[in-house]
Scaffold this active site. Structure first.
Site, short mmCIF file in Angstrom:
data_model
loop_
_atom_site.label_atom_id
_atom_site.label_comp_id
_atom_site.label_asym_id
_atom_site.label_seq_id
_atom_site.Cartn_x
_atom_site.Cartn_y
_atom_site.Cartn_z
N TYR A 144 0.86 -1.18 0.00
CA TYR A 144 0.00 0.00 0.00
C TYR A 144 0.89 1.23 0.00
O TYR A 144 1.82 1.31 0.80
CB TYR A 144 -0.89 -0.01 1.25
CG TYR A 144 -1.83 1.17 1.36
CD1 TYR A 144 -2.96 1.27 0.56
CD2 TYR A 144 -1.58 2.19 2.28
CE1 TYR A 144 -3.82 2.36 0.67
CE2 TYR A 144 -2.45 3.28 2.40
CZ TYR A 144 -3.55 3.36 1.60
OH TYR A 144 -4.42 4.42 1.71
N ASP A 239 9.30 2.68 -0.33
CA ASP A 239 8.27 3.39 0.42
C ASP A 239 8.52 3.10 1.90
O ASP A 239 8.15 2.04 2.42
CB ASP A 239 6.88 2.90 -0.01
CG ASP A 239 5.77 3.61 0.75
OD1 ASP A 239 6.08 4.30 1.75
OD2 ASP A 239 4.59 3.46 0.37
N LYS A 267 4.54 9.48 8.42
CA LYS A 267 4.31 9.01 9.79
C LYS A 267 5.32 9.57 10.80
O LYS A 267 5.17 10.70 11.23
CB LYS A 267 4.25 7.48 9.82
CG LYS A 267 3.09 6.95 8.94
CD LYS A 267 2.75 5.52 9.23
CE LYS A 267 1.78 4.92 8.24
NZ LYS A 267 0.37 5.07 8.55
N1 HOZ Z 1 -3.88 3.46 5.95
C1 HOZ Z 1 -3.60 3.49 7.35
C2 HOZ Z 1 -3.09 2.18 7.83
N2 HOZ Z 1 -2.10 1.55 7.08
C3 HOZ Z 1 -4.82 3.84 8.15
C4 HOZ Z 1 -4.78 5.24 8.53
C5 HOZ Z 1 -5.87 5.69 9.47
O1 HOZ Z 1 -6.99 5.22 9.45
O2 HOZ Z 1 -5.56 6.57 10.22
#
Ligand code: HOZ
Length: 431
Positions: A144, A239, A267
């Site tokens: 992802y 990534d 992050k």
């Molecule tokens: N895509 C995020 C986890 N891999 C989730 C982000 C969120 O809901 O804060």
């Protein structure tokens, strides 16, 4: 567990926010209960609006490696806010931040700040295409890279959790420029390069997959990607939105000693504020406007509050002796405890861990090394385990296909409580 206030708040949210949430996994859909609504947090502990306390193993999905509301980060944000919240003009703190990133991340000569991981990957992709003058990219099923169109092809994270790996709204023309390979399968990559090598701009990969649950790279996999991209004149993009500053000061590239051409970050780099970044080799980064032709911009990019939070975070990680060893010790303790629980309760499952990143897969398989392995997990069982955990004050990711994030703020007592609660949950699941 009392949840009246959370339920009322979530109902109110659903009337004005799609699905009641600003990011899909948070809706707890795949675990069959309504989400708890958070009021405040400190360290490794969060409290919901009904007054329930939890030990948090989501850590805001990774950014909070020092725990919630870290004093140094709060102080840095407050001091920055006193001087103004946004200028849309150069500041010295941006250069200080860039210099520290360049010092910490081995392959990065220059770095551009953006506002999220999605923005970082989207921009890195444009840069890779602009630099190589090629259109195609290779991504891995179950990896992802945020929600930009080119990446929502067999995407992990919320996309698999909700059964939407290929999103409507991504045009066929965009999708056909994204070639799919299998994570940990170099042959699948070789085949794509044999057929399309001269048109492939880049491979983008999560060096440790974290969005189909944690799946480490097989020995030689990242090295193989490096070799193939170099041979075909394509770029290798790591990534490191999840792994950056988490596995080591220099992220996965330092941990595995494989250097990409471009790196995307997010992050942790924002210290809990919305920040992303992409960086890499000087000759590639110099293709960006205003020096080069590849355009990318942002009103709030390099925002002083976000830079202050991120800088305070990175300085702590860079300057605390033994930080990553201690993170590893904590995560290893948790892993050992959970593993022991699986064995003692005869629960089919296994744990994948790299540093302070881990996932417990409820599975009959001996190993989870690929997207297909991960997808074979028993998601019903995970949902059951999740519900029991939250009831006993352990806050986990509401999906089998995400990571468990240990933080510096977790005490040994927190870890012991989690291990004990997990044992009780597994015991009850048997009965
Ligand atoms: N895509 C995020 C986890 N891999 C989730 C982000 C969120 O809901 O804060």
């Amino acid at each position: 567990m009392k949840q009246d206030k959370s339920q009322a708040a979530f109902s109110a949210a659903r009337k004005v926010i799609p699905g009641g949430v600003n990011s899909p996994v948070r809706a707890f859909k795949s675990v069959g209960i309504d989400p708890v609504v958070i009021d405040h947090a400190k360290g490794a502990h969060i409290t919901d609006i009904d007054g329930n306390h939890y030990i948090d193993f989501v850590s805001s999905w990774g950014p909070l490696i020092l725990g919630h509301a870290n004093d140094d980060i709060l102080k840095a944000i407050q001091e920055a806010a006193d001087k103004g919240t946004s200028f849309g003009a150069p500041t010295q703190i941006e250069t200080e931040m860039a210099q520290l990133i360049v010092d910490m991340v081995p392959s990065v000569d220059k770095v551009r700040m953006v506002n999220s991981g999605t923005e970082a990957t989207m921009s890195a992709l444009r840069l890779a295409r602009g630099y190589t003058k090629r259109d195609l990219i290779v991504k891995f099923a179950g990896n992802y890279h945020g929600h930009a169109d080119s990446f929502l092809i067999k995407a992990g994270s919320g996309a698999i959790t909700l059964g939407l790996p290929d999103s409507p709204g991504v045009t066929a023309a965009t999708a056909q420029d994204t070639l799919l390979a299998d994570y940990n399968d170099l042959d699948s990559v070789e085949r794509l390069f044999k057929d399309h090598g001269k048109d492939i701009a880049a491979i983008i990969v999560e060096p440790v997959a974290g969005n189909m649950g944690v799946v480490p790279p097989n020995k030689g996999f990242l090295e193989g990607l490096r070799k193939i991209t170099t041979a075909y004149g394509a770029l290798l993009i790591f990534d490191e939105v999840i792994t950056g500053f988490r596995l080591a000061k220099g992220g996965a590239q330092e941990y595995f000693n494989v250097m990409p051409d471009l790196t995307t970050l997010g992050k942790i780099i924002g210290g809990g504020l919305p920040v992303g970044a992409y960086g890499g080799r000087e000759d590639i980064m110099d293709a960006l406007a205003p020096d080069g032709p590849v355009y990318q911009a942002g009103t709030l990019s390099g925002n002083p509050l976000a830079m202050a939070a991120g800088l305070a975070m990175l300085k702590t990680l860079n300057e605390t002796p033994g930080f990553y060893e201690e993170m590893d010790r904590k995560a290893a303790k948790l892993e050992a405890g959970l593993k022991n629980n699986l064995e003692k309760t005869n629960t089919p499952g296994l744990i994948n861990r790299v540093g302070s990143l881990m996932t417990m897969f409820f599975t009959e398989k001996d190993a989870v090394k690929s997207f297909d392995d991960a997808m074979a997990s028993d998601t019903e069982k995970y949902a059951n385990y999740f519900r029991k955990s939250i009831e006993s004050g352990i806050y986990l990711a509401p999906s089998q296909f995400e990571a468990m994030f240990a933080s510096w703020a977790h005490t040994d007592e927190d870890l012991d409580k989690c291990i004990e609660a997990s044992y009780c949950a597994m015991k009850e699941m048997q009965g």
